[in-house]
Motif scaffolding. Structure first.
Motif, PDB file in Angstrom:
ATOM      1  N   LEU A   1      -2.674  -0.246   7.406  1.00 17.75           N
ATOM      2  CA  LEU A   1      -1.693   0.465   8.221  1.00 17.75           C
ATOM      3  C   LEU A   1      -0.772  -0.540   8.907  1.00 17.75           C
ATOM      4  O   LEU A   1       0.455  -0.395   8.919  1.00 17.75           O
ATOM      5  CB  LEU A   1      -2.387   1.325   9.286  1.00 17.75           C
ATOM      6  CG  LEU A   1      -3.371   2.400   8.806  1.00 17.75           C
ATOM      7  CD1 LEU A   1      -3.968   3.139  10.010  1.00 17.75           C
ATOM      8  CD2 LEU A   1      -2.701   3.393   7.867  1.00 17.75           C
ATOM      9  N   HIS A   2      -1.397  -1.584   9.472  1.00 18.07           N
ATOM     10  CA  HIS A   2      -0.637  -2.618  10.171  1.00 18.07           C
ATOM     11  C   HIS A   2       0.348  -3.298   9.225  1.00 18.07           C
ATOM     12  O   HIS A   2       1.537  -3.450   9.531  1.00 18.07           O
ATOM     13  CB  HIS A   2      -1.615  -3.635  10.747  1.00 18.07           C
ATOM     14  CG  HIS A   2      -0.950  -4.757  11.461  1.00 18.07           C
ATOM     15  ND1 HIS A   2      -0.237  -4.593  12.620  1.00 18.07           N
ATOM     16  CD2 HIS A   2      -0.868  -6.080  11.160  1.00 18.07           C
ATOM     17  CE1 HIS A   2       0.247  -5.759  13.012  1.00 18.07           C
ATOM     18  NE2 HIS A   2      -0.122  -6.677  12.146  1.00 18.07           N
ATOM     19  N   VAL A   3      -0.131  -3.702   8.084  1.00 18.22           N
ATOM     20  CA  VAL A   3       0.730  -4.366   7.088  1.00 18.22           C
ATOM     21  C   VAL A   3       1.877  -3.451   6.676  1.00 18.22           C
ATOM     22  O   VAL A   3       3.032  -3.873   6.587  1.00 18.22           O
ATOM     23  CB  VAL A   3      -0.109  -4.760   5.844  1.00 18.22           C
ATOM     24  CG1 VAL A   3       0.790  -5.137   4.676  1.00 18.22           C
ATOM     25  CG2 VAL A   3      -1.058  -5.901   6.195  1.00 18.22           C
ATOM     26  N   SER A   4       1.560  -2.181   6.471  1.00 16.52           N
ATOM     27  CA  SER A   4       2.580  -1.264   5.953  1.00 16.52           C
ATOM     28  C   SER A   4       3.652  -0.954   6.989  1.00 16.52           C
ATOM     29  O   SER A   4       4.840  -0.891   6.660  1.00 16.52           O
ATOM     30  CB  SER A   4       1.922   0.036   5.477  1.00 16.52           C
ATOM     31  OG  SER A   4       1.012  -0.246   4.424  1.00 16.52           O
ATOM     32  N   VAL A   5       3.252  -0.740   8.243  1.00 17.19           N
ATOM     33  CA  VAL A   5       4.267  -0.525   9.276  1.00 17.19           C
ATOM     34  C   VAL A   5       5.148  -1.774   9.352  1.00 17.19           C
ATOM     35  O   VAL A   5       6.380  -1.683   9.419  1.00 17.19           O
ATOM     36  CB  VAL A   5       3.621  -0.208  10.643  1.00 17.19           C
ATOM     37  CG1 VAL A   5       4.691  -0.132  11.737  1.00 17.19           C
ATOM     38  CG2 VAL A   5       2.843   1.098  10.584  1.00 17.19           C
ATOM     39  N   GLY A   6       4.508  -2.944   9.294  1.00 17.20           N
ATOM     40  CA  GLY A   6       5.274  -4.193   9.343  1.00 17.20           C
ATOM     41  C   GLY A   6       6.247  -4.309   8.183  1.00 17.20           C
ATOM     42  O   GLY A   6       7.430  -4.664   8.364  1.00 17.20           O
TER      43      GLY A   6
ATOM     44  N   PRO B   1      -2.808  -0.356  15.109  1.00 11.54           N
ATOM     45  CA  PRO B   1      -2.096  -1.193  14.125  1.00 11.54           C
ATOM     46  C   PRO B   1      -0.591  -0.931  14.101  1.00 11.54           C
ATOM     47  O   PRO B   1       0.182  -1.856  13.844  1.00 11.54           O
ATOM     48  CB  PRO B   1      -2.751  -0.812  12.797  1.00 11.54           C
ATOM     49  CG  PRO B   1      -3.428   0.490  13.031  1.00 11.54           C
ATOM     50  CD  PRO B   1      -3.830   0.484  14.468  1.00 11.54           C
ATOM     51  N   SER B   2      -0.187   0.290  14.371  1.00  9.41           N
ATOM     52  CA  SER B   2       1.235   0.609  14.317  1.00  9.41           C
ATOM     53  C   SER B   2       1.994  -0.088  15.446  1.00  9.41           C
ATOM     54  O   SER B   2       3.004  -0.767  15.232  1.00  9.41           O
ATOM     55  CB  SER B   2       1.414   2.130  14.400  1.00  9.41           C
ATOM     56  OG  SER B   2       2.775   2.467  14.504  1.00  9.41           O
ATOM     57  N   ILE B   3       1.506   0.062  16.664  1.00 12.11           N
ATOM     58  CA  ILE B   3       2.188  -0.551  17.810  1.00 12.11           C
ATOM     59  C   ILE B   3       2.147  -2.076  17.706  1.00 12.11           C
ATOM     60  O   ILE B   3       3.103  -2.768  18.057  1.00 12.11           O
ATOM     61  CB  ILE B   3       1.553  -0.046  19.133  1.00 12.11           C
ATOM     62  CG1 ILE B   3       1.891   1.440  19.315  1.00 12.11           C
ATOM     63  CG2 ILE B   3       2.042  -0.865  20.323  1.00 12.11           C
ATOM     64  CD1 ILE B   3       1.148   2.129  20.450  1.00 12.11           C
ATOM     65  N   HIS B   4       1.038  -2.572  17.179  1.00  8.54           N
ATOM     66  CA  HIS B   4       0.920  -4.019  16.980  1.00  8.54           C
ATOM     67  C   HIS B   4       2.062  -4.525  16.084  1.00  8.54           C
ATOM     68  O   HIS B   4       2.678  -5.565  16.347  1.00  8.54           O
ATOM     69  CB  HIS B   4      -0.441  -4.351  16.374  1.00  8.54           C
ATOM     70  CG  HIS B   4      -0.777  -5.811  16.443  1.00  8.54           C
ATOM     71  ND1 HIS B   4      -1.931  -6.337  15.921  1.00  8.54           N
ATOM     72  CD2 HIS B   4      -0.095  -6.869  16.958  1.00  8.54           C
ATOM     73  CE1 HIS B   4      -1.943  -7.644  16.117  1.00  8.54           C
ATOM     74  NE2 HIS B   4      -0.848  -7.995  16.743  1.00  8.54           N
TER      75      HIS B   4
ATOM     76  N   TYR C   1       0.814  -1.221   0.000  1.00  8.47           N
ATOM     77  CA  TYR C   1       0.000   0.000   0.000  1.00  8.47           C
ATOM     78  C   TYR C   1       0.840   1.261   0.000  1.00  8.47           C
ATOM     79  O   TYR C   1       0.352   2.339   0.277  1.00  8.47           O
ATOM     80  CB  TYR C   1      -0.939   0.005   1.222  1.00  8.47           C
ATOM     81  CG  TYR C   1      -1.750  -1.250   1.350  1.00  8.47           C
ATOM     82  CD1 TYR C   1      -2.746  -1.541   0.416  1.00  8.47           C
ATOM     83  CD2 TYR C   1      -1.512  -2.166   2.368  1.00  8.47           C
ATOM     84  CE1 TYR C   1      -3.485  -2.715   0.509  1.00  8.47           C
ATOM     85  CE2 TYR C   1      -2.251  -3.333   2.476  1.00  8.47           C
ATOM     86  CZ  TYR C   1      -3.234  -3.607   1.542  1.00  8.47           C
ATOM     87  OH  TYR C   1      -3.961  -4.758   1.629  1.00  8.47           O
ATOM     88  N   LEU C   2       2.114   1.118  -0.259  1.00  3.65           N
ATOM     89  CA  LEU C   2       3.028   2.252  -0.150  1.00  3.65           C
ATOM     90  C   LEU C   2       3.782   2.502  -1.447  1.00  3.65           C
ATOM     91  O   LEU C   2       4.191   1.570  -2.114  1.00  3.65           O
ATOM     92  CB  LEU C   2       4.086   1.967   0.926  1.00  3.65           C
ATOM     93  CG  LEU C   2       3.680   2.028   2.373  1.00  3.65           C
ATOM     94  CD1 LEU C   2       4.842   1.599   3.248  1.00  3.65           C
ATOM     95  CD2 LEU C   2       3.240   3.439   2.730  1.00  3.65           C
TER      96      LEU C   2
ATOM     97  N   ASP D   1       3.137   7.518   2.191  1.00  4.54           N
ATOM     98  CA  ASP D   1       1.896   7.423   2.965  1.00  4.54           C
ATOM     99  C   ASP D   1       1.158   6.142   2.601  1.00  4.54           C
ATOM    100  O   ASP D   1       1.115   5.758   1.418  1.00  4.54           O
ATOM    101  CB  ASP D   1       0.975   8.603   2.626  1.00  4.54           C
ATOM    102  CG  ASP D   1       1.465   9.905   3.242  1.00  4.54           C
ATOM    103  OD1 ASP D   1       2.377   9.875   4.087  1.00  4.54           O
ATOM    104  OD2 ASP D   1       0.921  10.958   2.863  1.00  4.54           O
ATOM    105  N   VAL D   2       0.553   5.527   3.562  1.00  4.08           N
ATOM    106  CA  VAL D   2      -0.251   4.333   3.291  1.00  4.08           C
ATOM    107  C   VAL D   2      -1.505   4.732   2.522  1.00  4.08           C
ATOM    108  O   VAL D   2      -2.179   5.705   2.860  1.00  4.08           O
ATOM    109  CB  VAL D   2      -0.647   3.632   4.601  1.00  4.08           C
ATOM    110  CG1 VAL D   2      -1.515   2.413   4.313  1.00  4.08           C
ATOM    111  CG2 VAL D   2       0.602   3.238   5.387  1.00  4.08           C
TER     112      VAL D   2
END
Ligand SMILES: [Ca+2]
Ligand SMILES: [Ca+2]
Ligand SMILES: [Ca+2]
Ligand SMILES: [Ca+2]
Ligand SMILES: [Ca+2]
Ligand SMILES: [Ca+2]
Ligand SMILES: [Ca+2]
Ligand SMILES: [Ca+2]
Ligand SMILES: [Ca+2]
Ligand SMILES: [Ca+2]
Ligand SMILES: [Ca+2]
Ligand SMILES: [Ca+2]
Lengths: 312, 312, 312, 312, 312, 312
Positions: free
Chosen positions: B104-109, B132-135, A5-6, B89-90
């Motif tokens: 968001l979760h996938v992208s931070v990961g 999702p980010s902290i996860h 997604y980025l 940006d996601v």
């Protein structure tokens, strides 16, 4: 590594797969490129008599362009294949206004030398940018005719303040760049000009149409009649759109706003009519101060003016 | 062909040859890159209870960053060699909030998987993005401790509206992602939370400091004491900066503004103190709605918060 | 018929089942009601020397109150069972300022006659409303002591413009409603008053504290010392909070803003300290012009001031 | 006890004994009520592609309605005896857009089941609300014809973002709720739609009128011709007024503003003409974002549109 | 003929017979006049690197001055007999920035030649005006010491843009007008300057105090220590107040705002302390752009700064 | 001593030697002066039903006048020799509205007694100022005919609020100052007036034209027809221009804005037509609240209206 997604370094924008945005068709110029219309920013407004942030307009108008698509329902045509080339913005000098005018002149000239496009749009800045810009066109193409949308003549004397946004057409005539009879001014307003400059226009053979004249003769009729006249005598026609020709309700972001001017529909239809003419090769849009605007209404109108010029 | 004053496709910016702007040190991520700090935009605010345009904050904060240089007079150090990597940006989903949280979760990961940087900044969005980010940080690094600047607990029940910006820390605790004793909240304000959620915090062992507590114990003292405590029990510490912890005079652009919060200097010094800690690897900045801001004051403050985190 | 998601005639508001909003505890007065605090709007500002829309403040402050809950983390107490009674707004006369002052006086008196509440908050309006309001309190309760937060003395002569927002305390003293020594003014600012009125204050025995005095003696110390002094000599103490005592950065919505005043935290803590005193039975909040405010910052601060007074 | 100048719990409003305000004629629905027009708020805008606060419009439009009286000088008639019934606003879901659409659908249906009124006005929200609203009308009344004021087709594909404010008429057609030939779109603008969706409209038999078409054929002529056509084939006609059909100078508060649209007088006269038709039983007004508006100009225009519909 | 309520050609202002406004004590200079403080407007901002309307500040600050009286409660003194002389605003050149700097220099010099006043206030304009202004003071009085409130060093190189608002102190040093050790800078902020210019300051012996330095050493202590040092070595001390030294919450109207600066009370008390010194004869106030301000907050603060300087 | 670039006590303004600004032709009245048009400010708006800052309009309109020149291109005439005389603004009473009305009446009368000018312009203030103003004209000149641009009748009863801005024409008729048949109202709007007052107008023989009437009969035709009728029966004709007759897009700064009114061009051309009439000797312009305006658009329009009246 690829992301789901980025796109690194980019803001995320919603994409409808069937919609082409105008901005998707704009590319930075690279050597050898060819396109329909070239776009150049002339972010200079330190020549303004009253303080103006018009230098911020090129970026504001480009941003406004981002919300338009390439499809004209009226023409029933999608212009998505028309390549638009962005030559960027001229880097101006912070403190030397004459040096800035020179840079503008050089840059318009360099753009024309690329011969990359058939037609060009210059985004001011204040009206002072038209002098170096038109001068460059004259050098490249020969005799230039001008159709100017404006509440003001812009033929002030050069002694009281140098080359300001009140003098571009005086500079052009005095400098021998254009002839008076090759200049047509539409939208001139009462109590917004000096008698001496009205006399000057008459003396030089400039064709002047006040709002009252346009009410009586019809805007489109005047535009067509004058373009035909110009076409017979000049090599190329340049449209110079000072947004303060428009009524303040429709263009609240100009430095010198006032009532009694064009409606948005009158501006758009008259630019469209003019842009259709074969000899019209260039347009500038000037005198938008984004810091004074309301919801970018004036920049949005300017962007729509660009579309009417670009897609014909 | 080359131009004298033009860079095609780019706005012209004044360049002082001796000044390095922070934005000159930011580059889009490319595979294999390494840098000091990674930056990621989480432009999501449809999870807000009240309508919010916080999704526009990542771009507003990046723009504000553009006016800062890389030199700290206090540290007498120029950070111009610190590479900052912008992951973009996601791309959020227009209508499916749960799908957005997942993206968001996938992208931070995915960003963390690049192992490109030592530390990371996530730019919200509303506070809902912290879940999702902290996860993702917990999955990558193990036990996460959190220092949260906020006027609110954000541990609302999930039944009355799903995962909103009022629930991220509830989601994290209920989902077993973090433990209550690993969460520290500073800046909690009177008449801005429910008794039931104060009870919940107590029950879960969350360490809560009201503005009055901070007045009495000293902000820096509390921050240092709690970071030390967290450091003993967690693998990594994550700072979560809800800008509404700041008094409305200093951060007028948050959706839920009010009086009686941090001054700008208190926020900056406390973030700087926290960022110096070894185990602090991440920070998010949330709850700025640029459409409500005054002269981007809140985004400018957020950009300065970024600097205090990035350059240590 | 009943509806699933509708309450006819009402806007829909998100409801968290565990949160009690302050506005949920406010009810319109009905005969026989008893409550902790009575609220009355005095929407009059045609007595202002400079044009003011302060008449719109009672509704703006009530709206701001809508975002607060009933729980104080500092006191660890939920005030959800404290009944607040709203007596509405006084209907003012469009063109007769004296008639309006009379209506305010009559209405405050009628409210007091209900004996419905222990304490009362009056929401101005400009500072002119304090004269009829305090007069009503004096009639009901006897000798009134006043603690006034203000950048200005408000003891102008009555001849140059009648009873304006610059005269309430002059009117009270000249009318024999209060004694000079029962009036304490805190936050008086340099270059914001006339020497003649400083002399008047001294002559009448008014206790005046400038911002410099407060810096040196401590705001809370002054408040406590003076309340104790007043308590020994009066029957009831009335707080009169002119929001322009606050620095313009924290209260931009007052007609007469300026720098150098209270911070939001100084205002809130000093009102809280004063409200704790037994003899303090009333407070007015005046001089907010919502049309000049920024994001209702000043009304939000005023609402928080109400909370500090109401919940003790 | 009664008061002289107070109505407890109410703001004071100047009352001219001979003037009836529209808002005095609006009452919350109670079982068994009968009225001329029902009003329902659909405060949903999380389906918007770009961030939008249009959810705040129902309250803003109702407030704007408060400054109008019930007397039409043109018709020389006082409509003070026409009962207007306010069904309130639908309580939307904070995070689940599909659930929200369902609640809107259920609520419009429940309102229609009351059979309390002859005609209905739905106040959006973004244009996404028209899908559930029109669906409810179709269930109750059968075949629905639609006259849509809009710069945009709103027939985007559903795959790129679900049911957004760009898809309501696509959803209606694909879901078999309406037929293409029962939909008339007026005010479609150049460079504001994709070619693919123009094709879609043609394919489905939707009647499309661009601003240019209206200029040439006359707005009122088109409206009357199309209503007559629709009347022959449908059971009920629904007007859907997307305020962005109006030029940005007259409706600056829409999310997607632009130049070249209807004037206020053109909008008002065309809605009046349409509302006169027997089969027109419903209208929605959508796409006003009060946070972007200037002095509530767009909400005031919307309120006037309501009057043109309600009073015939 | 005389009128009862009219003064031809003048706006009507409410007059309290006991109040003297500061503006009542200001008179236009006439030959031979003597006064306490001279005021001169330097309305130039075309030397700004970023576009700025700071040229409008002299009029905005004078207007703000209009709401102050002449009485200081702190000093218990009415300064109504102090004559203030207004020398007007310098007429700048519309397009020639160097000519403008020259006109400023000439005009400050001409004002000093009148020897009309003991002390002088110059109102910018951007910070570029300090170069010609201080130069004129040096010519008249000899060695000049400077105390500069500023977030920035303003010692940029002169090659990249000529004499901008980023270069005044470089110009003064390079031009031999002042010595490095006679310049004191307070309020310098992190990430707001380049390392090279920090080095330059060190090299030239400029005394630099960051916000952190001031926090640790005390603002008033630093001001007093440095004034004493300067007094021993210079003939006259000039205060140069760049308003962007102030935190953006207290001075939102500067072109280059940011967080972490002085509060309004810190600015006022430090200027007051400095103004008390015998050798302090001049002050300029620069970098206010009224078009960016909020309710003239920054101009009001500047006017109060004037009062702290004028009345000692 | 003389200065090169300074005029002590004056702001510097760019001067083009060939341009005469309207403001250069305005001089304060001195005994014995003669001029073409007299200008008088009536800065009163405490008679407004809703809170209004219209009292600030006279200064705002004068400021707007400052950007106009004296040359009419349409008439091809420079009016620079027409002397305009400014009688200043009436000093109003801060708290006594009736006293203010009396002062207005006295002042207009005193101005007329000077017999200095042929024609006069009164700048409100709210519409309440027309009663004392017209009364003074009637005393001086006899029977007065009135052409009123307005969305409202302004014939409310006097009992519900005294002489407000909703009552001037009722006051004039009830007081026997004018006759109903001498009053013409153009621009009356639907849903903006009460039936009872429409009846009153009919009863009194007032000639009323709604916007619909004007659409059908032509604005200029109506104006000319009615002026001719009035001219036959009255001694002098007075134009009363309530700016809220104009559509809110063109005059956003009126207290009671709404859609469906005059365009700027319709207002200007109709005032010009009226002003040409021999018997038209006076005009007032009312109901502009500068604090609500956008970029002074409404004041700029008002200034242009003045030009259309002054220069014929
Ligand atoms: Ca021009
Ligand atoms: Ca122009
Ligand atoms: Ca939060
Ligand atoms: Ca929060
Ligand atoms: Ca006061
Ligand atoms: Ca005060
Ligand atoms: Ca739509
Ligand atoms: Ca649309
Ligand atoms: Ca500086
Ligand atoms: Ca600076
Ligand atoms: Ca009126
Ligand atoms: Ca009116």
């Amino acid at each position: 590594m690829s992301f789901n997604y980025l796109q690194p370094g980019k803001p995320a924008v919603f994409k409808d797969r069937f919609t082409t945005k105008v901005t998707e068709c704009i590319k930075p110029y690279e050597s050898g490129d060819r396109g329909a219309v070239g776009i150049l920013g002339l972010p200079a407004s330190k020549s303004s008599i009253s303080m103006s942030m018009a230098a911020e307009a090129p970026q504001a108008i480009r941003k406004a362009l981002g919300s338009y698509s390439t499809f004209s329902a009226t023409k029933n045509h999608d212009f998505k294949d028309d390549v638009l080339i962005d030559f960027g913005d001229v880097s101006v000098h912070p403190t030397d206004v004459e040096a800035t005018l020179d840079r503008l002149h050089v840059s318009v000239g360099e753009m024309l030398e690329t011969e990359a496009c058939e037609r060009y749009i210059m985004l001011g800045g204040d009206h002072g940018v038209s002098f170096p810009s038109i001068h460059a066109f004259q050098k490249k193409f020969g005799r230039v005719g001008i159709l100017q949308w404006d509440a003001h003549h812009d033929v002030r004397n050069l002694d009281d303040g140098g080359r300001t946004n009140g003098t571009p057409f005086r500079s052009l005539i005095e400098g021998g760049v254009i002839r008076g009879e090759d200049l047509v001014q539409i939208g001139i307003r009462d109590y917004s000009n000096a008698a001496a400059y009205d006399d000057y226009c008459e003396e030089k053979g400039i064709h002047v149409y006040t709002m009252d004249d346009l009410d009586q003769q019809g805007i489109l009729q005047v535009v067509e009649k004058e373009l035909q006249r110009l076409a017979d005598q000049v090599d190329v026609i340049y449209l110079s759109v000072d947004m303060d020709a428009v009524d303040q309700a429709f263009a609240p972001g100009c430095p010198a706003i006032g009532p009694g001017g064009f409606t948005s529909r009158e501006l758009l239809s008259s630019v469209r009519a003019a842009a259709m003419h074969e000899k019209v090769k260039a347009m500038d849009i000037v005198e938008i101060d984004p810091s004074k605007d309301v919801r970018a209404i004036t920049s949005r109108l300017a962007a729509h003016v660009m579309l009417r010029f670009m897609y014909k």
